[in-house]
Enzyme design. Sequence first.
Site, PDB file in Angstrom:
ATOM      1  NE  ARG A 169      -0.364   0.020   4.982  1.00 20.47           N
ATOM      2  CZ  ARG A 169      -0.003   1.180   5.504  1.00 20.47           C
ATOM      3  NH1 ARG A 169      -0.314   2.316   4.895  1.00 20.47           N
ATOM      4  NH2 ARG A 169       0.678   1.237   6.638  1.00 20.47           N
ATOM      5  NE  ARG A 173      -1.572  10.234   6.233  1.00 18.71           N
ATOM      6  CZ  ARG A 173      -0.613  10.444   7.100  1.00 18.71           C
ATOM      7  NH1 ARG A 173      -0.174  11.664   7.310  1.00 18.71           N
ATOM      8  NH2 ARG A 173      -0.097   9.447   7.772  1.00 18.71           N
ATOM      9  NE  ARG A 246      19.527  -2.993  -1.169  1.00 16.75           N
ATOM     10  CZ  ARG A 246      20.391  -2.749  -2.149  1.00 16.75           C
ATOM     11  NH1 ARG A 246      21.061  -3.739  -2.715  1.00 16.75           N
ATOM     12  NH2 ARG A 246      20.585  -1.508  -2.569  1.00 16.75           N
ATOM     13  NE  ARG A 277      16.566   7.919   5.666  1.00 16.00           N
ATOM     14  CZ  ARG A 277      15.760   7.532   6.633  1.00 16.00           C
ATOM     15  NH1 ARG A 277      14.529   8.027   6.694  1.00 16.00           N
ATOM     16  NH2 ARG A 277      16.139   6.654   7.536  1.00 16.00           N
ATOM     17  CD  GLU A 303      19.753   7.152   5.947  1.00 20.52           C
ATOM     18  OE1 GLU A 303      19.064   6.297   5.342  1.00 20.52           O
ATOM     19  OE2 GLU A 303      19.442   7.623   7.052  1.00 20.52           O
ATOM     20  CE1 TYR A 351      13.519  -2.004   9.354  1.00 19.31           C
ATOM     21  CE2 TYR A 351      11.155  -1.613   9.288  1.00 19.31           C
ATOM     22  CZ  TYR A 351      12.443  -1.155   9.494  1.00 19.31           C
ATOM     23  OH  TYR A 351      12.653   0.145   9.847  1.00 19.31           O
ATOM     24  CG  ASP A 353       8.312   0.108  12.243  1.00 19.64           C
ATOM     25  OD1 ASP A 353       9.325   0.392  11.578  1.00 19.64           O
ATOM     26  OD2 ASP A 353       7.149   0.201  11.803  1.00 19.64           O
TER      27      ASP A 353
END
Length: 368
Positions: A169, A173, A246, A277, A303, A351, A353
Site C-alpha cells: 500500500r 491522504r 540490504r 536521503r 545515506e 523487519y 519497527d
Amino acid sequence: MYDYLIVGAGLYGATFARLAKDAGKTCLVIDKRNNVAGNIYTEKQEGINVHIYGAHIFHTNNKEVWDFLNRFATFNRFTNSPVANYKGELYSLPFNMYTFNKMWGVVTPEEAMAKINEQKKEVSGEPQNLEEQAISLVGRDIYEKLVKGYTEKQWGRDCKDLPAFIIKRLPVRLTFDNNYFNALYQGIPIGGYTRMIENMLDGIEVRLGTDYLENREELSKLARTVVYTGPIDAYFNYSLGTLQYRSVRFENITFDYPNFQGNAAVNYTDRETPWTRIIEHKWFEFGKDENGNDLPKTIISREYSSEWKKGDEPYYPVNDDKNSRLYGRYKELADAEPGVIFGGRLGEYKYYDMDKTVEVALEKFRSL
C-alpha cells in the site's frame, strides 16, 4: 550461574533483560560492539545526538509499549514530516494534498482523487511487479517522481524486477496532513536513545566488546538460557546458506553553520542522486540542546543503500520467496536448539519497527 545470557544490547535485548531483572531473574548482557543500544545508538557530537546507524523515530499505537519505554526516557513531541526532493522540486510526504497541489495544481480532494483514478487505469488486472503495483495505487506521475528512483536505489534493482508485495500500500491522504505515521504516540527520547537503553540496563551486568559466536561454548555455560539477537544464519555457521540483507552506508558531514536543509529528513527520489536521503540530526530535537539553547553547528548524514556482504552491517531483510524459504529452514534448526531463544530483527529475520521489537520481547518473556 545466570538465568539468562542475553546476546545483544540493542532494543530487544535490553527490553528482555529489564523484564527478567524486574521478575527477579539474573542476567548477563553481552555485545560485540563497544557500546549498548545496537542500531538505535546515538552519540553526542557538537551538542547534537547523532543517530549513528540511521534515523530512528519512535512511533506506536501500543500504550503498553509506550508506557514501558517512558519509564526510561522522556519523549519529545517530534513529528516525522519528511520532504521529497525530485531534481530540485520539493514535495510533502506522505502523499497528501500539499503533494497533489504541487504535482498537478489541484486544490480539492475530489480533483486530486480524479487525477489519481485516471492514471491508475493504466494498470489492469493483477499487478505483476512493483512498478505496476505502485501505478495501480497512486498513478504514473507520483510513481515516476516520488517512488521509482528512491525504490530502485533502496533495493538496487529496477522496479519492474521487484515483486509487487514490497509496496502493498502507499498512503494517499486527501487531507493536508504531513504526519508520516498514523501513530497515537510519537517522539524521540530527550537525551538520545543510548541514554534510554542505559537506563533500561541499570543494575544489570553488561560486558561490551564480547563476541558470542567466537566464545560460544564458554559463554553459554554461564547461563541456563541464551537469548540470541544476532543473525540466525551466523549462529548456525551459515550451514544452509547466507540470508540476504540490504545494507546502508553513511557519509557524515559537520557544518559550521546552524541549518543545512531545515528538516530532519529529505528523501532524494530521482535515480541520478546517489544517496537515498539526507538526515539532519539536530531537527529531531528541534535544533536545541537539552537546556533549550540553539545549536550553532549542524551535522548531516547522507545515506547510500547497498547490497549486504559479510562484514557489513545488516539492516533490511530481503524477505523474498527464496530468502523466506531459507529462513524457514533455519527456524526449524532454531526451534530444535535447546536452551536458546532467538529474537529481534536478525534473530527472526524480520523487519521490526522499534515498537514491535519491544512488543515481541514482552510477548516472548511472558510466554516463558
